[in-house]
Design a protein around this motif. Structure first.
Motif, PDB file in Angstrom:
ATOM      1  N   VAL A  78       0.821  -1.224   0.000  1.00 34.55           N
ATOM      2  CA  VAL A  78       0.000   0.000   0.000  1.00 34.55           C
ATOM      3  C   VAL A  78       0.851   1.268   0.000  1.00 34.55           C
ATOM      4  N   GLN A  79       2.178   1.139   0.169  1.00 34.48           N
ATOM      5  CA  GLN A  79       3.020   2.327   0.215  1.00 34.48           C
ATOM      6  C   GLN A  79       2.992   3.134  -1.080  1.00 34.48           C
ATOM      7  N   PRO A  80       3.077   2.514  -2.274  1.00 33.22           N
ATOM      8  CA  PRO A  80       3.009   3.322  -3.499  1.00 33.22           C
ATOM      9  C   PRO A  80       1.713   4.114  -3.609  1.00 33.22           C
ATOM     10  N   THR A  81       0.629   3.532  -3.160  1.00 33.87           N
ATOM     11  CA  THR A  81      -0.661   4.218  -3.217  1.00 33.87           C
ATOM     12  C   THR A  81      -0.697   5.403  -2.262  1.00 33.87           C
ATOM     13  N   ILE A  82      -0.127   5.215  -1.073  1.00 33.90           N
ATOM     14  CA  ILE A  82      -0.140   6.276  -0.066  1.00 33.90           C
ATOM     15  C   ILE A  82       0.679   7.474  -0.523  1.00 33.90           C
ATOM     16  N   HIS A  83       1.847   7.212  -1.127  1.00 29.63           N
ATOM     17  CA  HIS A  83       2.768   8.286  -1.497  1.00 29.63           C
ATOM     18  C   HIS A  83       2.535   8.808  -2.918  1.00 29.63           C
ATOM     19  N   SER A  84       1.592   8.224  -3.617  1.00 30.20           N
ATOM     20  CA  SER A  84       1.326   8.667  -4.986  1.00 30.20           C
ATOM     21  C   SER A  84       0.546   9.975  -4.980  1.00 30.20           C
ATOM     22  N   SER A  85       0.858  10.836  -5.937  1.00 30.92           N
ATOM     23  CA  SER A  85       0.127  12.099  -6.069  1.00 30.92           C
ATOM     24  C   SER A  85      -1.081  11.963  -6.991  1.00 30.92           C
ATOM     25  N   ASP A  86      -1.246  10.798  -7.605  1.00 32.86           N
ATOM     26  CA  ASP A  86      -2.389  10.586  -8.494  1.00 32.86           C
ATOM     27  C   ASP A  86      -3.671  10.559  -7.690  1.00 32.86           C
ATOM     28  N   ASN A  87      -4.765  10.811  -8.385  1.00 36.44           N
ATOM     29  CA  ASN A  87      -6.057  10.737  -7.722  1.00 36.44           C
ATOM     30  C   ASN A  87      -6.338   9.305  -7.301  1.00 36.44           C
ATOM     31  N   LYS A  88      -6.719   9.129  -6.074  1.00 34.48           N
ATOM     32  CA  LYS A  88      -6.990   7.793  -5.567  1.00 34.48           C
ATOM     33  C   LYS A  88      -8.433   7.415  -5.864  1.00 34.48           C
ATOM     34  N   PRO A  89      -8.677   6.173  -6.261  1.00 36.83           N
ATOM     35  CA  PRO A  89     -10.049   5.767  -6.549  1.00 36.83           C
ATOM     36  C   PRO A  89     -10.873   5.725  -5.268  1.00 36.83           C
ATOM     37  N   THR A  90     -12.126   6.102  -5.393  1.00 37.45           N
ATOM     38  CA  THR A  90     -13.037   6.037  -4.246  1.00 37.45           C
ATOM     39  C   THR A  90     -13.833   4.745  -4.329  1.00 37.45           C
ATOM     40  N   LEU A  91     -14.068   4.152  -3.160  1.00 41.58           N
ATOM     41  CA  LEU A  91     -14.817   2.902  -3.088  1.00 41.58           C
ATOM     42  C   LEU A  91     -16.281   3.192  -2.801  1.00 41.58           C
ATOM     43  N   SER A  92     -17.110   2.404  -3.407  1.00 38.73           N
ATOM     44  CA  SER A  92     -18.535   2.515  -3.105  1.00 38.73           C
ATOM     45  C   SER A  92     -18.812   1.911  -1.732  1.00 38.73           C
ATOM     46  N   LEU A  93     -19.999   2.156  -1.216  1.00 38.66           N
ATOM     47  CA  LEU A  93     -20.356   1.614   0.091  1.00 38.66           C
ATOM     48  C   LEU A  93     -20.312   0.092   0.071  1.00 38.66           C
ATOM     49  N   TYR A  94     -20.785  -0.519  -1.005  1.00 39.80           N
ATOM     50  CA  TYR A  94     -20.754  -1.980  -1.124  1.00 39.80           C
ATOM     51  C   TYR A  94     -19.314  -2.491  -1.131  1.00 39.80           C
ATOM     52  N   GLU A  95     -18.431  -1.806  -1.866  1.00 40.78           N
ATOM     53  CA  GLU A  95     -17.033  -2.228  -1.937  1.00 40.78           C
ATOM     54  C   GLU A  95     -16.340  -2.093  -0.576  1.00 40.78           C
ATOM     55  N   ARG A  96     -16.725  -1.072   0.164  1.00 31.26           N
ATOM     56  CA  ARG A  96     -16.154  -0.910   1.500  1.00 31.26           C
ATOM     57  C   ARG A  96     -16.580  -2.061   2.411  1.00 31.26           C
ATOM     58  N   HIS A  97     -17.832  -2.445   2.345  1.00 35.52           N
ATOM     59  CA  HIS A  97     -18.317  -3.558   3.154  1.00 35.52           C
ATOM     60  C   HIS A  97     -17.629  -4.862   2.758  1.00 35.52           C
ATOM     61  N   GLU A  98     -17.448  -5.071   1.461  1.00 28.02           N
ATOM     62  CA  GLU A  98     -16.774  -6.285   1.006  1.00 28.02           C
ATOM     63  C   GLU A  98     -15.317  -6.325   1.472  1.00 28.02           C
ATOM     64  N   PHE A  99     -14.655  -5.176   1.411  1.00 27.21           N
ATOM     65  CA  PHE A  99     -13.273  -5.101   1.876  1.00 27.21           C
ATOM     66  C   PHE A  99     -13.200  -5.376   3.381  1.00 27.21           C
ATOM     67  N   ALA A 100     -14.114  -4.774   4.138  1.00 24.71           N
ATOM     68  CA  ALA A 100     -14.126  -4.974   5.590  1.00 24.71           C
ATOM     69  C   ALA A 100     -14.383  -6.441   5.937  1.00 24.71           C
ATOM     70  N   LYS A 101     -15.295  -7.073   5.217  1.00 24.81           N
ATOM     71  CA  LYS A 101     -15.597  -8.478   5.476  1.00 24.81           C
ATOM     72  C   LYS A 101     -14.388  -9.356   5.189  1.00 24.81           C
ATOM     73  N   HIS A 102     -13.702  -9.069   4.094  1.00 26.11           N
ATOM     74  CA  HIS A 102     -12.508  -9.842   3.753  1.00 26.11           C
ATOM     75  C   HIS A 102     -11.432  -9.691   4.828  1.00 26.11           C
ATOM     76  N   GLU A 103     -11.203  -8.455   5.288  1.00 28.16           N
ATOM     77  CA  GLU A 103     -10.203  -8.209   6.323  1.00 28.16           C
ATOM     78  C   GLU A 103     -10.573  -8.921   7.623  1.00 28.16           C
ATOM     79  N   LEU A 104     -11.854  -8.858   7.985  1.00 35.13           N
ATOM     80  CA  LEU A 104     -12.319  -9.516   9.208  1.00 35.13           C
ATOM     81  C   LEU A 104     -12.040 -11.015   9.170  1.00 35.13           C
ATOM     82  N   LEU A 105     -12.421 -11.662   8.076  1.00 32.83           N
ATOM     83  CA  LEU A 105     -12.237 -13.105   7.973  1.00 32.83           C
ATOM     84  C   LEU A 105     -10.760 -13.486   7.940  1.00 32.83           C
ATOM     85  N   ASP A 106      -9.947 -12.664   7.258  1.00 29.07           N
ATOM     86  CA  ASP A 106      -8.524 -12.962   7.160  1.00 29.07           C
ATOM     87  C   ASP A 106      -7.856 -12.870   8.528  1.00 29.07           C
TER      88      ASP A 106
END
Length: 229
Positions: A78-106
């Motif tokens: 995630v370091q290249p994304t954090i330090h990049s000056s490019d516009n970062k993509p925004t996640l939809s509410l559904y994508e945020r929930h899916e990401f959170a669920k994946h992190e929880l299970l992992d």
């Protein structure tokens, strides 16, 4: 694991991790009623100082290199994304929930058994706390009583609130305040069960560094308070 996978520097992560078990509002209020505001302020100051100084030191030595391979890979990804000056993509509410669920299970798959092992071990050892032995052998305030009290706290486990009654019992029986506080801080922040859990994310070398920082800090605090009293 959550902080690391979000790319937060290990120094900041450890400042949070070291400070959070030592200081909470309930423990501070209980400690205030037990030992007075002067000792309580010292306790708060030491808890914050341990977290801040420990975090700065770990950042200076680039301690992220001492994470377990999967944690280091997640941090570096995630370091290249954090330090990049490019516009970062925004996640939809559904994508945020899916990401959170994946992190929880992992995270759950990685640590659930170690939670049971670590906390279970601490609970089992807690019943064998040799309070009478501590009172008899550490109550005279010799210089070696503080580091010994810190070492005795390592196999045990308690949170900052749960250790207050133990602290009250030891102080009432005549144990010096510095020795008592060193023992209780070790039980809360440097316990063996906690390090079983941290081993899932950190290498032995990083654990040894953190362990040494904590034990040295608690010993110095104990000596200082005993000298003041």
């Amino acid at each position: 694991m959550g902080f690391t996978s979000a790319g937060i520097p290990i120094g900041i992560t450890m400042s949070f991790l070291l400070t959070s078990p030592l200081i909470n509002e309930m423990a501070v209020l209980l400690l205030l009623s037990l030992v007075g505001w002067q000792i309580t302020l010292i306790y708060i100051f030491v808890g914050m100082a341990v977290g801040i100084i420990g975090g700065i030191f770990l950042d200076l030595i680039h301690a992220e290199k001492l994470l377990q391979p999967f944690a280091l890979k997640a941090y570096q990804s995630v370091q290249p994304t954090i330090h990049s000056s490019d516009n970062k993509p925004t996640l939809s509410l559904y994508e945020r929930h899916e990401f959170a669920k994946h992190e929880l299970l992992d995270i759950f798959r990685r640590v659930w058994k170690w939670v049971f092992i670590g906390v279970g071990l601490g609970a089992a050892l807690h019943g064998f706390l040799p309070v009478s032995w501590i009172e008899t052998n550490l109550g005279s305030g010799q210089w070696w009583s503080v580091p010994l009290a810190v070492l005795l706290g390592i196999p045990l486990y308690s949170n900052a609130t749960g250790v207050i009654p133990v602290m009250e019992s030891l102080i009432t029986k005549g144990l010096p305040i510095g020795t008592t506080l060193a023992f209780c801080m070790s039980t809360v922040a440097a316990s063996f069960p906690e390090f079983i859990l941290l081993k899932q994310v950190m290498t032995w070398r990083l654990l040894a560094i953190i362990f040494t920082l904590l034990l040295a800090s608690f010993t110095v605090v104990g000596w200082t308070l005993n000298a003041i009293n």
